[in-house]
Design a protein around this motif. Structure first.
Motif, PDB file in Angstrom:
ATOM      1  N   VAL A  45       0.839  -1.200   0.000  1.00  0.00           N
ATOM      2  CA  VAL A  45       0.000   0.000   0.000  1.00  0.00           C
ATOM      3  C   VAL A  45       0.876   1.253   0.000  1.00  0.00           C
ATOM      4  O   VAL A  45       0.646   2.182  -0.775  1.00  0.00           O
ATOM      5  N   ASP A  46       1.909   1.270   0.849  1.00  0.00           N
ATOM      6  CA  ASP A  46       2.831   2.418   0.871  1.00  0.00           C
ATOM      7  C   ASP A  46       3.474   2.628  -0.500  1.00  0.00           C
ATOM      8  O   ASP A  46       3.579   3.768  -0.979  1.00  0.00           O
ATOM      9  N   GLN A  47       3.897   1.550  -1.138  1.00  0.00           N
ATOM     10  CA  GLN A  47       4.536   1.655  -2.449  1.00  0.00           C
ATOM     11  C   GLN A  47       3.557   2.111  -3.533  1.00  0.00           C
ATOM     12  O   GLN A  47       3.937   2.830  -4.459  1.00  0.00           O
ATOM     13  N   ILE A  48       2.294   1.714  -3.418  1.00  0.00           N
ATOM     14  CA  ILE A  48       1.289   2.174  -4.378  1.00  0.00           C
ATOM     15  C   ILE A  48       1.115   3.683  -4.253  1.00  0.00           C
ATOM     16  O   ILE A  48       1.092   4.399  -5.261  1.00  0.00           O
ATOM     17  N   TYR A  49       1.000   4.185  -3.020  1.00  0.00           N
ATOM     18  CA  TYR A  49       0.899   5.636  -2.827  1.00  0.00           C
ATOM     19  C   TYR A  49       2.090   6.347  -3.467  1.00  0.00           C
ATOM     20  O   TYR A  49       1.926   7.355  -4.160  1.00  0.00           O
ATOM     21  N   GLN A  50       3.288   5.818  -3.228  1.00  0.00           N
ATOM     22  CA  GLN A  50       4.492   6.447  -3.796  1.00  0.00           C
ATOM     23  C   GLN A  50       4.463   6.414  -5.322  1.00  0.00           C
ATOM     24  O   GLN A  50       4.769   7.416  -5.981  1.00  0.00           O
ATOM     25  N   VAL A  77      -8.288   6.097  -1.852  1.00  0.00           N
ATOM     26  CA  VAL A  77      -7.398   6.718  -2.838  1.00  0.00           C
ATOM     27  C   VAL A  77      -7.869   6.387  -4.264  1.00  0.00           C
ATOM     28  O   VAL A  77      -7.781   7.226  -5.157  1.00  0.00           O
ATOM     29  N   ALA A  78      -8.413   5.206  -4.477  1.00  0.00           N
ATOM     30  CA  ALA A  78      -8.928   4.850  -5.805  1.00  0.00           C
ATOM     31  C   ALA A  78     -10.065   5.786  -6.203  1.00  0.00           C
ATOM     32  O   ALA A  78     -10.171   6.185  -7.373  1.00  0.00           O
ATOM     33  N   ARG A  79     -10.902   6.169  -5.247  1.00  0.00           N
ATOM     34  CA  ARG A  79     -12.012   7.086  -5.537  1.00  0.00           C
ATOM     35  C   ARG A  79     -11.512   8.494  -5.869  1.00  0.00           C
ATOM     36  O   ARG A  79     -12.211   9.263  -6.512  1.00  0.00           O
ATOM     37  N   ARG A  80     -10.290   8.820  -5.446  1.00  0.00           N
ATOM     38  CA  ARG A  80      -9.722  10.144  -5.750  1.00  0.00           C
ATOM     39  C   ARG A  80      -9.060  10.188  -7.123  1.00  0.00           C
ATOM     40  O   ARG A  80      -8.748  11.259  -7.622  1.00  0.00           O
ATOM     41  N   ILE A  87      -4.494   1.661  -9.393  1.00  0.00           N
ATOM     42  CA  ILE A  87      -3.939   1.013  -8.197  1.00  0.00           C
ATOM     43  C   ILE A  87      -3.710  -0.474  -8.432  1.00  0.00           C
ATOM     44  O   ILE A  87      -2.764  -1.050  -7.913  1.00  0.00           O
ATOM     45  N   TYR A  88      -4.553  -1.104  -9.246  1.00  0.00           N
ATOM     46  CA  TYR A  88      -4.380  -2.526  -9.555  1.00  0.00           C
ATOM     47  C   TYR A  88      -3.165  -2.730 -10.460  1.00  0.00           C
ATOM     48  O   TYR A  88      -2.387  -3.674 -10.259  1.00  0.00           O
ATOM     49  N   ASP A  89      -3.003  -1.842 -11.432  1.00  0.00           N
ATOM     50  CA  ASP A  89      -1.842  -1.915 -12.316  1.00  0.00           C
ATOM     51  C   ASP A  89      -0.551  -1.698 -11.537  1.00  0.00           C
ATOM     52  O   ASP A  89       0.444  -2.395 -11.760  1.00  0.00           O
ATOM     53  N   GLU A  90      -0.571  -0.729 -10.621  1.00  0.00           N
ATOM     54  CA  GLU A  90       0.625  -0.450  -9.810  1.00  0.00           C
ATOM     55  C   GLU A  90       0.944  -1.635  -8.908  1.00  0.00           C
ATOM     56  O   GLU A  90       2.102  -2.020  -8.774  1.00  0.00           O
ATOM     57  N   ALA A  91      -0.064  -2.226  -8.294  1.00  0.00           N
ATOM     58  CA  ALA A  91       0.164  -3.392  -7.429  1.00  0.00           C
ATOM     59  C   ALA A  91       0.792  -4.531  -8.223  1.00  0.00           C
ATOM     60  O   ALA A  91       1.772  -5.150  -7.780  1.00  0.00           O
ATOM     61  N   ALA A  92       0.255  -4.796  -9.409  1.00  0.00           N
ATOM     62  CA  ALA A  92       0.798  -5.867 -10.254  1.00  0.00           C
ATOM     63  C   ALA A  92       2.241  -5.575 -10.640  1.00  0.00           C
ATOM     64  O   ALA A  92       3.093  -6.475 -10.613  1.00  0.00           O
ATOM     65  N   LEU A 183      -8.271  -8.536  -8.886  1.00  0.00           N
ATOM     66  CA  LEU A 183      -7.647  -8.533  -7.564  1.00  0.00           C
ATOM     67  C   LEU A 183      -8.594  -7.956  -6.521  1.00  0.00           C
ATOM     68  O   LEU A 183      -9.363  -7.039  -6.806  1.00  0.00           O
ATOM     69  N   VAL A 184      -8.497  -8.473  -5.317  1.00  0.00           N
ATOM     70  CA  VAL A 184      -9.218  -7.923  -4.175  1.00  0.00           C
ATOM     71  C   VAL A 184      -8.201  -7.083  -3.402  1.00  0.00           C
ATOM     72  O   VAL A 184      -7.405  -7.598  -2.629  1.00  0.00           O
ATOM     73  N   LEU A 185      -8.214  -5.778  -3.662  1.00  0.00           N
ATOM     74  CA  LEU A 185      -7.286  -4.846  -3.019  1.00  0.00           C
ATOM     75  C   LEU A 185      -7.980  -3.910  -2.037  1.00  0.00           C
ATOM     76  O   LEU A 185      -7.393  -3.491  -1.056  1.00  0.00           O
TER      77      LEU A 185
END
Length: 189
Positions: A45-50, A77-80, A87-92, A183-185
């Motif tokens: 989650v921290d890395q996604i924000y970054q 954050v996804a709603r913003r 966020i799903y692409d970044e997580a992957a 993904l369930v994020l």
């Protein structure tokens, strides 16, 4: 005598070890299996924000720091975002690592056997590292045929409930031949 995986690790009760040997234990594996090579969910989650270049709002920070509700913060954050799918692409992207040590994954795969010796391992991880470990130990393609995620999840307790079951979805892993599933994020997922 009790079972320990390391000198400083926990001692497993004999009854649990006996039940595991009888095929009556299902392992539920989370991000700790892949750490420190891959991030824990909080680190992800921290890395996604970054990577998306936004700071958590006060409410998101509160959800994370005070309550460990990472999925709520990601949903907020996804709603913003103009493109919430980012966020799903970044997580992957963060979790796609080509070279990792699979020793822990191989050990858990050896232990995760049902009474009939079929593989049964449940994971909340998104990565395909268990599948890669299975390919390495049982031959190419074995991981792909054993991997279940998304709409392919089997009904619990049935004969088809076996393999590597990804409860929260799976990212694409070209090395293991795996396609991505949703993904369930977030808490909304």
């Amino acid at each position: 005598m009790t079972l320990r995986f390391s000198d400083d690790g926990p001692a497993f009760p004999n009854d649990l070890v006996d039940r595991m040997l009888d095929g009556d234990v299902v392992f539920l594996c989370g991000a700790g299996v892949s750490a420190p090579q891959l991030p824990t969910f909080g680190e992800l989650v921290d890395q996604i924000y970054q990577s998306i270049g936004v700071e958590p709002t006060t409410a998101e920070s509160f959800a994370i720091k005070k309550h460990g509700r990472y999925e709520e913060a990601l949903g907020a954050v996804a709603r913003r975002l103009v493109n919430p799918a980012r966020i799903y692409d970044e997580a992957a992207g963060i979790l796609a690592r080509p070279n990792v040590d699979l020793a822990h994954h191989r050990t858990l795969l050896r232990l995760s056997r049902a009474r009939d010796n079929s593989l049964l391992l449940v994971t909340t991880n998104f990565d395909g590292l268990f599948e890669r470990a299975l390919d390495a130990s049982e031959g190419p393609g074995r991981g792909k045929t054993s991997s279940l995620a998304g709409q392919a999840l089997p009904p619990p307790g049935t004969d088809t409930c076996q393999g590597i079951i990804h409860l929260h979805g799976r990212i694409r892993d070209a090395e293991a031949g795996l396609e991505a599933t949703p993904l369930v994020l977030t808490s909304a997922d």
